[in-house]
Design an enzyme around this catalytic site. Sequence first.
Site, PDB file in Angstrom:
ATOM      1  N   ALA A  75      25.673 -55.044  14.652  1.00  0.00           N
ATOM      2  CA  ALA A  75      26.588 -55.967  15.341  1.00  0.00           C
ATOM      3  C   ALA A  75      27.988 -55.831  14.785  1.00  0.00           C
ATOM      4  O   ALA A  75      28.173 -55.359  13.654  1.00  0.00           O
ATOM      5  CB  ALA A  75      26.094 -57.404  15.165  1.00  0.00           C
ATOM      6  N   ASP A  76      28.953 -56.245  15.574  1.00  0.00           N
ATOM      7  CA  ASP A  76      30.325 -56.320  15.079  1.00  0.00           C
ATOM      8  C   ASP A  76      31.106 -57.261  15.981  1.00  0.00           C
ATOM      9  O   ASP A  76      30.770 -57.443  17.158  1.00  0.00           O
ATOM     10  CB  ASP A  76      31.001 -54.939  15.052  1.00  0.00           C
ATOM     11  CG  ASP A  76      32.274 -54.993  14.220  1.00  0.00           C
ATOM     12  OD1 ASP A  76      32.149 -55.046  12.969  1.00  0.00           O
ATOM     13  OD2 ASP A  76      33.376 -55.057  14.806  1.00  0.00           O
ATOM     14  N   GLN A  77      32.129 -57.852  15.385  1.00  0.00           N
ATOM     15  CA  GLN A  77      32.944 -58.786  16.137  1.00  0.00           C
ATOM     16  C   GLN A  77      34.412 -58.474  15.862  1.00  0.00           C
ATOM     17  O   GLN A  77      34.795 -58.272  14.706  1.00  0.00           O
ATOM     18  CB  GLN A  77      32.634 -60.207  15.629  1.00  0.00           C
ATOM     19  CG  GLN A  77      32.918 -61.313  16.565  1.00  0.00           C
ATOM     20  CD  GLN A  77      32.476 -62.626  15.966  1.00  0.00           C
ATOM     21  OE1 GLN A  77      32.711 -62.881  14.790  1.00  0.00           O
ATOM     22  NE2 GLN A  77      31.832 -63.460  16.759  1.00  0.00           N
TER      23      GLN A  77
END
Length: 199
Positions: A75-77
């Site tokens: 995941a990444d934001q």
Amino acid sequence: MTRPILLASASVHRARMLEAAGIAFEVRASSLDERAMEAPLKETGVSPDDLAAILAEAKAVSVSEGAPGAVVVGADQTLSFKGEVLHKPDTMEAARRQLLRLSGETHRLHSAAVIAEDGVSVWRHVETVSITFRQLDPAFVGEYLASVGEAALTSVGAYQIEGRGIQLVERIDGDFFSIVGLPLLPLLAALRERGAIDG
Ligand SMILES: Nc1nc2c(ncn2[C@H]2C[C@H](O)[C@@H](COP(=O)(O)OP(=O)(O)OP(=O)(O)O)O2)c(=O)[nH]1
């Protein structure tokens, strides 16, 4: 019989979210240097949502290469504001400055999740949420940071929306879970489809 799930993230927020959803998984954070990966990508004018997807994929694939048979979630934001991509603030002073910059303005969070199996990306999803802050008084921001402390530095926007961070906000357009760190509903559907969870 379900398949082992690995969360390729050091984010306690993401781990807590999956735990709360009743998902059995192990954390195996990726050792990738995101900032080093990001620099050349930014030269290409990559969009903030694509950047989140690329970084999430890189983390998922790198962990997946060392975990044959596992279903690996990366995941990444990214936070985009007035054409800039902002990151988790390094210091409380940087958090204060960032919050004051976002005061009275709308920023966007791009929350990407990727599933990789045996070193290959098999699913990706990016959810974008628009968050509009109230006009924030500097004294209020100071009190907010004093109350939340260093936890502010663990979130890309220097706030936790499910906590006191909600007091900074005037309006949210988009998925709550994606703000916290994972586009949870599409991810759960994909895990079901891939036989990693029952249902
Ligand atoms: N609990 C909570 N966490 C938030 C919120 N907004 C952002 N975050 C957290 C989720 C992620 O841990 C972090 C976004 O940064 P990154 O995507 O770079 O992930 P992080 O470095 O934490 O871990 P990772 O790169 O996956 O190992 O910000 C929020 O409103 N509530």
